[in-house]
Design an enzyme around this catalytic site. Structure first.
Site, PDB file in Angstrom:
ATOM      1  N   SER A  92       0.894  -1.227   0.023  1.00  0.00           N
ATOM      2  CA  SER A  92       0.113   0.028  -0.002  1.00  0.00           C
ATOM      3  C   SER A  92       0.831   1.370   0.137  1.00  0.00           C
ATOM      4  O   SER A  92       1.569   1.239  -0.829  1.00  0.00           O
ATOM      5  CB  SER A  92      -1.005  -0.031   0.997  1.00  0.00           C
ATOM      6  OG  SER A  92      -2.121   0.951   1.175  1.00  0.00           O
TER       7      SER A  92
ATOM      8  N   ASP B  28      -8.738  -4.869  -5.964  1.00  0.00           N
ATOM      9  CA  ASP B  28      -8.383  -3.737  -5.250  1.00  0.00           C
ATOM     10  C   ASP B  28      -8.827  -2.612  -6.040  1.00  0.00           C
ATOM     11  O   ASP B  28      -8.381  -2.152  -6.931  1.00  0.00           O
ATOM     12  CB  ASP B  28      -6.905  -3.919  -4.950  1.00  0.00           C
ATOM     13  CG  ASP B  28      -6.431  -2.868  -4.183  1.00  0.00           C
ATOM     14  OD1 ASP B  28      -7.204  -1.868  -3.679  1.00  0.00           O
ATOM     15  OD2 ASP B  28      -5.184  -2.909  -3.990  1.00  0.00           O
TER      16      ASP B  28
ATOM     17  N   HIS C 209      -7.164  -5.471  -1.896  1.00  0.00           N
ATOM     18  CA  HIS C 209      -6.052  -4.899  -1.067  1.00  0.00           C
ATOM     19  C   HIS C 209      -5.247  -5.631  -0.364  1.00  0.00           C
ATOM     20  O   HIS C 209      -3.875  -5.667   0.003  1.00  0.00           O
ATOM     21  CB  HIS C 209      -6.539  -3.486  -0.477  1.00  0.00           C
ATOM     22  CG  HIS C 209      -5.276  -2.385  -0.231  1.00  0.00           C
ATOM     23  ND1 HIS C 209      -4.602  -1.796  -1.434  1.00  0.00           N
ATOM     24  CD2 HIS C 209      -4.848  -1.835   0.933  1.00  0.00           C
ATOM     25  CE1 HIS C 209      -3.809  -0.901  -1.004  1.00  0.00           C
ATOM     26  NE2 HIS C 209      -3.901  -1.102   0.268  1.00  0.00           N
TER      27      HIS C 209
END
Length: 702
Positions: free
Chosen positions: A561, A646, A678
């Site tokens: 991320s 995602d 994600h």
């Protein structure tokens, strides 16, 4: 029956391949459909090494609840089957001192969200036994299992009223007109017509939203079902992760408090302004209790006497990482008290004490997450626990606190905590048999001086059987969030002990932009993605790599991320420090990210605004530091992984980075998961991720 599963876990030891043979026996029995029940793993670990297969054998302790008389604990454990590629959750009960443990359910279906009802004489929970998630009840001895609800589409969460006469539950309701609605003759058309923002959220196309419902409990059935937001196009609780913690019953069972951000479309996408609403069951009227408070207001809890309401509140609209403040309202006068005003840290979880004056809360402070006591009158915050671990939830026992706790070296277990001394005792011991067979590396707390003269907490995890006379490769771990503390967390993907078990020294800095070190440290990162926090990363790896036992020619860098963004950025700005990179779900192109992500409030606050606003100096600074602008400086092998479901950071970001590396002639590899978001949730995908992660770093660093 019992099934015998044999795993061969390959690890690297001193540059040579070694086999760690793990024999796993799982408790199981046959149902009428002959489905094997996934139960607790029984492991024999050959050489004490953590492997992906061992990691996925831990029982995952979930939600827990004290009985009304505080004598028993009801809790949930989830088990994993790698061959079946799925999980199974079961319910357990034990005395508050950990004695007399008993498994209540043994099924091939999912049981979750357990709670005591009928003054402790019954237990209610959710089960998908009949195909959708419904409310069931069971006796504390494990008998008398009955289905209570039969709600079309299923139930996502529930709470019985304190008087036991009603049930509050969450159910999804349709929120958009579909193509089939608009054109009834095109029932097989797959297109979606979109006229506003927030058409996607996290990993889902938003075509339904959660609403709270209240029903009368008539015997063992629900009746007189009422949607508290009937006709309103708003969600309560809030997507994507809000649950029953965002709703509460008043002690007299006459009022439901719920959390909602009463906005839709673009207005929803750019705002975090949610509020706490009271719904009066007698009049059907709704009141906004936090009107004028502009940030997130969430998670209401009534005091035991019903005179006060406590909740978590953020001050500023659009800033999802603002300080999470503890507020209390006197319901008679409406007066609000900012309880944690002099406490420079977030309130993560909380529970009222029976005295109606003390609130026990979970707060992250300087690299660990501990239990604290807050006095709502004096605003004094008193720490209860300390040590190298994280408390993740708290409940009120008779004379103790009951809390879940993790560390980098242990998955979640339930602890009994002495309020006066902070002494904690593990009472669930769910994973003791596995942990007793594992060798864990030392976790060192190290304070490193940054380039601007600040002190930064950095966790350093050493391999088991660490020998300071040897030289080891090292991995720099870059945290996601970006506003998420590197605490004593336990992860089934970013497990630092498993990295250490593979022969790496792991360096995990609490760089700028993380909570737990005061608001100034937290807020510095907004508008400065490629700035001081990147210098913090490099300061950490530079300090540790000077140690004689670290091979400075075998350094790697990884993260997910925002951590994945950090990997991409460092790939173009590391001055030859690293020999390999691994990025998961990272941002490669900030301009594309601004228009691809769904929660625009985050992009506006942290990036400073849209890239086309040339008069916005903060935004222009942000986009000038986008990793894709430094691709000409990439010179180091890089691996990229991403999930195609995602919607927070689209998989196209990973594909762009991989394509760029390939076109530049840089050794590179991509791992794409078409069915993950994600995160990586499916067991075999998790194992695949771990195997490829270490195959990549072992190739370049060993």
């Amino acid at each position: 029956m019992k099934s015998k599963l044999l795993y061969m876990a390959i690890i690297m030891t001193g540059g040579l391949l070694a086999c760690n043979e793990v024999s796993q026996t799982q408790s199981s029995k046959e149902t009428k459909e002959t489905a094997e029940i996934i139960g607790k793993a029984k492991l024999t670990i050959g050489n004490g090494t953590m492997t992906p297969e061992v990691l996925y054998s831990f029982g995952r302790v979930g939600s827990m609840e004290m009985s009304p008389d505080k004598s028993q604990i009801l809790y949930q454990v989830t088990y994993v089957s790698i061959p079946q590629n799925k999980t199974n959750s079961e319910l357990f009960i034990m005395k508050s001192d950990g004695s007399e443990k008993k498994q209540l359910t043994i099924t091939s279906t999912q049981e979750n969200s357990p709670q005591w009802i009928a003054d402790g004489k019954k237990i209610a929970f959710l089960s998908n036994e009949t195909g959708s998630s419904q409310i069931w009840t069971i006796n504390p001895d494990g008998g008398g299992m009955k289905q209570i609800s039969n709600i079309e589409g299923g139930i996502d969460g529930f709470k019985y009223s304190p008087d036991g006469k009603k049930v509050l539950f969450i159910k999804s309701v349709k929120s958009v007109e579909t193509v089939a609605d608009k054109y009834p003759d095109l029932q097989k058309a797959s297109g979606r017509i979109v006229d506003d923002l927030m058409y996607k959220h996290w990993d889902t196309w938003v075509e339904s939203i959660p609403h709270p419902f209240v029903a009368d409990l008539s015997g063992n059935k629900l009746s007189n079902i009422k949607d508290l937001l009937e006709g309103e196009p708003y969600e309560a609780p809030m997507l994507p992760s809000g649950g029953m913690e965002q709703l509460a019953w008043s002690p007299d069972s006459k009022t439901v408090a719920y959390t909602s951000r009463k906005k839709t479309g673009k207005e929803y996408a750019v705002s975090t302004n949610s509020d706490i609403y009271f719904y009066d069951l007698e009049t059907g009227k709704t009141r906004n209790m936090t009107e004028g408070m502009m940030g997130y207001d969430v998670n209401p809890q009534f005091s035991p006497d019903g005179k006060y309401l406590a909740w978590q509140s953020m001050e500023r609209d659009g800033y999802e990482a603002d300080k999470n403040r503890l507020f209390v309202m006197d319901l008679a006068s409406g007066e609000k008290t900012y309880v944690t005003e002099q406490f420079d840290y977030n309130t993560d979880e909380f529970v009222w004490n029976s005295d109606n004056r003390t609130i026990y809360m979970v707060a992250s402070v300087k690299g660990t997450t501990q239990l604290h006591a807050a006095d709502i009158v004096t605003k004094e915050i008193t720490p209860i626990t300390k040590g190298k671990y994280d408390y993740t939830s708290v409940a009120l026992g008779n004379d103790k606190l009951i809390a879940k706790r993790v560390s980098m070296s242990q998955p979640a277990e339930i602890y009994s905590v002495d309020i006066a001394t902070g002494q904690a005792t593990d009472i669930s011991l769910e994973n003791k048999e596995i942990l007793d067979q594992l060798k864990m590396g030392e976790v060192e707390e190290r304070w490193i001086v940054t380039t601007d003269g600040k002190e930064m907490l950095t966790w350093v995890v050493y391999p088991p059987d660490f020998d300071p006379a040897k030289k080891y490769p090292a991995l720099l771990y870059c945290q996601g969030g970006p506003q998420s503390m590197v605490s004593q967390f336990w992860s089934y993907r970013w497990n630092l002990q498993m990295m250490a078990a593979n022969g790496y020294i792991v360096v995990a800095p609490n760089r700028r932009g993380l909570p737990g070190f005061g608001q100034e440290w937290l807020e510095q990162i907004s508008g400065d993605y490629g700035g001081q926090n990147m210098k913090d990363y490099l300061a950490a790896i530079d300090a540790v790599s000077k140690e004689p036992y670290v091979d400075e020619n075998r350094l790697g860098c990884t993260g997910a991320s925002y951590g994945g963004f950090s990997v991409y950025w460092l790939a173009g700005n590391h001055d030859g420090r690293f020999k390999a990179f691994f990025s998961h779900a990272g941002i490669f192109n900030l301009e594309a990210q601004y228009l691809e992500t769904e929660e625009m409030f985050f992009a506006n606050w942290d990036m400073g605004g849209p890239f086309w606003d040339k008069s916005n100096a903060v935004a222009q600074k942000t986009y000038a530091t986008s990793p894709h602008k430094f691709i000409d400086k990439w010179d180091t092998p890089i691996m990229i992984s991403h999930g195609e479901n995602d919607y927070r950071i689209l998989a196209s970001q990973g594909m762009m980075a991989f394509n760029a590396a390939q076109l530049r002639g840089i050794p590179s590899r991509m791992l794409i998961f078409p069915d993950e978001n994600h995160w990586i949730a499916k067991p075999q995908n998790g194992i695949l991720f771990q195997r490829e992660f270490f195959r990549w770093f072992d190739q370049w660093l060993k």
